[in-house]
Design an enzyme around this catalytic site. Structure first.
Site, PDB file in Angstrom:
ATOM      1  N   HIS A 224       0.825  -1.083   0.003  1.00 20.33           N
ATOM      2  CA  HIS A 224       0.042   0.005   0.024  1.00 20.33           C
ATOM      3  C   HIS A 224       0.970   1.183  -0.217  1.00 20.33           C
ATOM      4  O   HIS A 224       1.633   1.282  -0.905  1.00 20.33           O
ATOM      5  CB  HIS A 224      -1.014  -0.259   1.142  1.00 20.33           C
ATOM      6  CG  HIS A 224      -2.143   0.760   1.171  1.00 20.33           C
ATOM      7  ND1 HIS A 224      -2.476   1.797   0.189  1.00 20.33           N
ATOM      8  CD2 HIS A 224      -3.199   1.088   2.428  1.00 20.33           C
ATOM      9  CE1 HIS A 224      -3.422   2.381   0.463  1.00 20.33           C
ATOM     10  NE2 HIS A 224      -3.879   2.088   1.742  1.00 20.33           N
ATOM     11  N   HIS A 264      -2.178  -2.134  -9.533  1.00 19.66           N
ATOM     12  CA  HIS A 264      -3.176  -1.787  -8.560  1.00 19.66           C
ATOM     13  C   HIS A 264      -4.384  -2.512  -8.426  1.00 19.66           C
ATOM     14  O   HIS A 264      -4.810  -3.107  -9.614  1.00 19.66           O
ATOM     15  CB  HIS A 264      -3.310  -0.169  -8.894  1.00 19.66           C
ATOM     16  CG  HIS A 264      -4.294   0.585  -8.167  1.00 19.66           C
ATOM     17  ND1 HIS A 264      -5.456   0.630  -7.857  1.00 19.66           N
ATOM     18  CD2 HIS A 264      -3.529   1.490  -7.280  1.00 19.66           C
ATOM     19  CE1 HIS A 264      -6.032   1.449  -6.886  1.00 19.66           C
ATOM     20  NE2 HIS A 264      -4.754   2.085  -6.359  1.00 19.66           N
ATOM     21  N   ASP A 319       2.273   5.837  -7.021  1.00 19.58           N
ATOM     22  CA  ASP A 319       3.770   5.694  -5.967  1.00 19.58           C
ATOM     23  C   ASP A 319       4.898   5.907  -7.182  1.00 19.58           C
ATOM     24  O   ASP A 319       6.152   5.971  -6.604  1.00 19.58           O
ATOM     25  CB  ASP A 319       3.967   4.444  -5.294  1.00 19.58           C
ATOM     26  CG  ASP A 319       2.988   4.502  -4.234  1.00 19.58           C
ATOM     27  OD1 ASP A 319       2.566   5.624  -3.547  1.00 19.58           O
ATOM     28  OD2 ASP A 319       2.350   3.412  -3.815  1.00 19.58           O
TER      29      ASP A 319
HETATM   30  N1  ACO Z   1       5.364  -6.091 -10.826  1.00 16.58           N
HETATM   31  C1  ACO Z   1       5.146  -7.304 -11.563  1.00 16.58           C
HETATM   32  N2  ACO Z   1       3.810  -7.893 -11.733  1.00 16.58           N
HETATM   33  C2  ACO Z   1       2.764  -7.418 -11.061  1.00 16.58           C
HETATM   34  C3  ACO Z   1       2.831  -6.430 -10.248  1.00 16.58           C
HETATM   35  C4  ACO Z   1       4.039  -5.686 -10.091  1.00 16.58           C
HETATM   36  N3  ACO Z   1       3.998  -4.620  -9.559  1.00 16.58           N
HETATM   37  N4  ACO Z   1       1.864  -6.385  -9.508  1.00 16.58           N
HETATM   38  C5  ACO Z   1       0.842  -7.258  -9.936  1.00 16.58           C
HETATM   39  N5  ACO Z   1       1.756  -8.037 -10.778  1.00 16.58           N
HETATM   40  C6  ACO Z   1       1.239  -9.501 -11.383  1.00 16.58           C
HETATM   41  C7  ACO Z   1       0.989 -10.535 -10.365  1.00 16.58           C
HETATM   42  O1  ACO Z   1       2.370 -11.352 -10.267  1.00 16.58           O
HETATM   43  C8  ACO Z   1       0.102 -11.428 -10.651  1.00 16.58           C
HETATM   44  O2  ACO Z   1       0.633 -12.106 -11.945  1.00 16.58           O
HETATM   45  P1  ACO Z   1       0.051 -13.599 -11.949  1.00 16.58           P
HETATM   46  O3  ACO Z   1      -1.576 -13.590 -12.252  1.00 16.58           O
HETATM   47  O4  ACO Z   1       0.777 -14.099 -13.255  1.00 16.58           O
HETATM   48  O5  ACO Z   1       0.305 -14.489 -10.778  1.00 16.58           O
HETATM   49  C9  ACO Z   1      -0.890 -10.481 -11.473  1.00 16.58           C
HETATM   50  O6  ACO Z   1      -0.269  -9.089 -11.693  1.00 16.58           O
HETATM   51  C10 ACO Z   1      -2.086  -9.921 -10.591  1.00 16.58           C
HETATM   52  O7  ACO Z   1      -1.543  -9.782  -9.256  1.00 16.58           O
HETATM   53  P2  ACO Z   1      -2.250  -9.484  -7.749  1.00 16.58           P
HETATM   54  O8  ACO Z   1      -1.245  -9.673  -6.774  1.00 16.58           O
HETATM   55  O9  ACO Z   1      -3.447 -10.695  -8.084  1.00 16.58           O
HETATM   56  O10 ACO Z   1      -2.837  -8.217  -7.870  1.00 16.58           O
HETATM   57  P3  ACO Z   1      -3.539  -7.420  -6.624  1.00 16.58           P
HETATM   58  O11 ACO Z   1      -4.688  -6.892  -7.458  1.00 16.58           O
HETATM   59  O12 ACO Z   1      -3.829  -8.227  -5.388  1.00 16.58           O
HETATM   60  O13 ACO Z   1      -2.283  -6.459  -6.310  1.00 16.58           O
HETATM   61  C11 ACO Z   1      -0.893  -4.570  -5.679  1.00 16.58           C
HETATM   62  C12 ACO Z   1      -2.296  -5.163  -6.253  1.00 16.58           C
HETATM   63  C13 ACO Z   1      -0.597  -5.186  -4.364  1.00 16.58           C
HETATM   64  C14 ACO Z   1      -0.974  -3.363  -5.665  1.00 16.58           C
HETATM   65  C15 ACO Z   1      -0.063  -5.050  -6.586  1.00 16.58           C
HETATM   66  O14 ACO Z   1       0.090  -4.844  -8.006  1.00 16.58           O
HETATM   67  C16 ACO Z   1       1.676  -4.862  -6.097  1.00 16.58           C
HETATM   68  O15 ACO Z   1       1.965  -5.563  -5.277  1.00 16.58           O
HETATM   69  N6  ACO Z   1       2.208  -3.608  -6.590  1.00 16.58           N
HETATM   70  C17 ACO Z   1       3.415  -3.507  -6.115  1.00 16.58           C
HETATM   71  C18 ACO Z   1       3.390  -2.658  -4.719  1.00 16.58           C
HETATM   72  C19 ACO Z   1       2.813  -1.265  -4.985  1.00 16.58           C
HETATM   73  O16 ACO Z   1       3.007  -0.652  -5.921  1.00 16.58           O
HETATM   74  N7  ACO Z   1       1.750  -0.936  -4.151  1.00 16.58           N
HETATM   75  C20 ACO Z   1       1.103   0.402  -4.326  1.00 16.58           C
HETATM   76  C21 ACO Z   1      -0.307   0.272  -4.914  1.00 16.58           C
HETATM   77  S1  ACO Z   1      -0.973   2.116  -4.935  1.00 16.58           S
HETATM   78  C22 ACO Z   1      -1.289   2.351  -3.435  1.00 16.58           C
HETATM   79  O17 ACO Z   1      -1.611   1.629  -2.523  1.00 16.58           O
HETATM   80  C23 ACO Z   1      -1.301   3.948  -2.863  1.00 16.58           C
END
Ligand code: ACO
Length: 382
Positions: A224, A264, A319
Site C-alpha cells: 500500500h 493496482h 507511487d
Molecule cells: N510487478 C510485476 N507484476 C505484478 C505487479 C508488479 N508490481 N503487480 C501485480 N503483478 C502481477 C502479479 O504477479 C500477478 O501475476 P500472475 O497472475 O501471473 O500471478 C498479477 O499481476 C495480479 O497480481 P495480484 O497480486 O493478484 O494483484 P492485486 O490486485 O492483488 O495487487 C498490488 C495489487 C498489491 C498493488 C500489486 O500490484 C503490487 O504488489 N504492486 C507493487 C506494490 C505497489 O506498488 N503498491 C502500491 C499500490 S498503490 C497504493 O497503495 C497507493
C-alpha cells in the site's frame, strides 16, 4: 447470503459513498464529482480538505476561516515531543513514530467526552489530527538530526508550513505548490486498505484517533503506502549498480520481483495521479537540470509497457512518480509514506464520518476450516 469466498474482499461492494469516484478501466478519479486533474491545478489542499469534510468547495470567506482554524491547531503538547524524543532514541521508523504520536494526541483532546454521534465534534477532532501530523513529522525528523523542533507557522499554508518546519526555511513557490499538489492527489481513494481499516474501526463508533491510528498502520505496508519509498530505493539501487534501468527491470522480472509502483487493485490502466506527478517531475527536472530519476522511471515504464504489462492491466500507480518528486523537494526518503498519511488522513476522516452517519457495524464472516470437537488433554499429559 452467498457462501462464495471473496479473498481480499476483491470486487465486494460494502458501502455507498459520495467521496471519491474511481473508474479503474479508463483511469479516472474524482473527489465529490471534481476531476482530480482539475483539483490538482485549481485548488489547494485546504480547499480539498474542506470539500471532503463539508461536501462543497469553500468560497473565499469559508476558506479563510477554515485555513485559520486548521493552522491554529498545528501545535502539539510537550508530552508528544517527549515521546518523539524517546522514539528517536529507540531508532524507531517514522511511520511507526507517527502511529504512536497520533494515538497519543487523544490525551490532549479538549472534547474527550464528545458524543460519537456528534459529527461536528468528530470533524473538529479530525481537524486537530490533520493539523498536527505535519508538526509531528517535522519534529521527529529534526530531533533525529539532533535539532530542536520548530514552532509551526500559522501564516503559512498547510504545505508551506510543513516544508518550513522540516527544513527551517520558507519554501519557494514551486516547492510549496508541488507539495500542495502532491497532498491533493493523495487525499482520498475510495475503499483502499487504509481507508477501509479506518472505517472498520469507526464502525464500532470508536473515536477518530483510533481510526486514524489504524489507518496509519495499514498504510505502512509495502503493498500500500510503503511502495513510494520502495520505488525510490529501487531508483537508488539502479543508480549504484552497474545496470541500466532497463536491464535492472529485465532482471527483476526474470527473478519474479514485483516492480514497486506498478499494479493496482482497482486501476487496470495508468493511474491518473501518476500522470499528473509525471508531468510535475518533468517540470522539476527541467528547472533543476537533473533528469536522472525522470529518465530512469520513463525508461522502465517504456520497457515494461513494451513487455505487455500495461496490456495485462499492470500499469504505473501513484507511487511510481511521487518519490522522485519528493526527492527533488529534498524530502528524506523514509518520510514519503508518512507524508502520504498526512494527506490521506483527510480522506480517512471524511470516510469515517460519512460512514458513521449511517452506521452499520462491519462484521464479515470467515469459513472455519480447522478440526472440530477435539478434547483437551491436560497439560502434563501432552
Ligand atoms: N510487478 C510485476 N507484476 C505484478 C505487479 C508488479 N508490481 N503487480 C501485480 N503483478 C502481477 C502479479 O504477479 C500477478 O501475476 P500472475 O497472475 O501471473 O500471478 C498479477 O499481476 C495480479 O497480481 P495480484 O497480486 O493478484 O494483484 P492485486 O490486485 O492483488 O495487487 C498490488 C495489487 C498489491 C498493488 C500489486 O500490484 C503490487 O504488489 N504492486 C507493487 C506494490 C505497489 O506498488 N503498491 C502500491 C499500490 S498503490 C497504493 O497503495 C497507493
Amino acid at each position: 447470503m452467498s457462501d462464495e469466498l471473496q479473498r481480499g474482499l476483491e470486487g465486494v461492494l460494502v458501502a455507498e459513498s459520495d467521496l471519491s469516484y474511481i473508474d479503474g478501466e479508463v483511469g479516472e478519479l474524482q473527489y465529490r464529482g471534481y476531476p482530480i486533474e482539475d483539483l490538482a491545478r485549481n485548488a489547494t489542499f485546504e480547499e480539498v480538505l474542506y470539500l471532503l469534510w463539508h461536501g462543497e468547495l469553500p468560497d473565499r470567506d469559508a476558506l479563510a476561516a477554515f485555513s485559520e482554524s486548521l493552522a491554529a491547531e498545528h501545535a502539539v503538547d510537550d508530552a508528544v515531543i517527549e515521546t518523539l524524543e524517546r522514539l528517536v532514541e529507540a531508532d524507531e521508523r517514522p511511520m511507526a513514530a507517527l502511529r504512536t504520536a497520533v494515538s497519543q494526541l487523544s490525551a490532549s483532546d479538549p472534547e474527550p467526552d464528545a458524543d460519537p454521534e456528534d459529527f461536528e465534534a468528530s470533524l473538529r477532532k479530525g481537524r486537530r489530527i490533520t493539523a498536527k501530523i505535519p508538526t509531528i513529522l517535522a519534529a521527529f525528523d529534526r530531533l533525529r538530526q539532533g535539532k530542536e523542533p520548530l514552532e509551526p507557522r500559522e501564516d503559512l499554508s498547510y504545505a508551506g508550513n510543513f516544508l518550513y518546519m522540516l527544513t527551517g526555511a520558507e519554501p519557494d513557490d514551486v516547492s510549496e505548490e508541488t507539495f500542495d499538489m502532491a497532498l491533493t492527489l493523495h487525499a482520498d481513494h475510495g475503499f483502499n486498505a487504509s481507508t477501509f481499516t479506518s472505517i472498520v474501526i469507526g464502525s464500532t463508533m470508536a473515536d477518530l484517533y483510533s481510526s486514524v491510528t489504524g489507518g496509519i498502520g495499514a498504510l505502512s505496508g509495502p503493498l500500500h503506502g510503503g511502495a513510494n519509498q520502495d520505488v525510490m530505493e529501487m531508483l537508488f539501487e539502479i543508480d549504484e549498480s552497474d545496470k541500466d534501468p532497463v536491464q535492472w527491470a529485465k532482471d527483476a522480472r526474470n527473478d519474479g520481483v514485483r516492480i514497486p509502483g506498478w499494479g493496482h487493485r482497482v486501476y487496470k490502466t495508468k493511474d491518473p495521479r501518476a500522470k499528473i506527478l509525471q508531468g510535475k517531475l518533468e517540470d522539476l527536472a527541467a528547472a533543476s537540470g537533473g533528469s536522472k530519476w525522470l529518465d530512469y522511471t520513463t525508461e522502465i515504464e517504456a520497457y515494461l509497457t513494451d513487455e505487455g504489462l500495461v496490456e495485462k492491466g499492470i500499469a504505473p500507480n501513484v507511487d511510481f512518480y511521487s518519490g522522485s518528486v519528493y526527492d527533488h523537494l529534498g524530502i528524506p526518503m523514509d518520510l514519503y509514506t508518512p507524508i502520504f498519511a498526512m494527506s490521506r488522513a483527510g480522506g480517512w476522516i471524511a470516510h469515517v464520518v460519512e460512514y458513521q452517519e449511517d452506521n452499520r457495524l462491519i462484521r464479515p464472516l470467515s469459513r472455519y476450516t480447522g478440526p472440530r470437537d477435539q478434547e483437551v488433554t491436560p497439560i502434563d499429559e501432552r
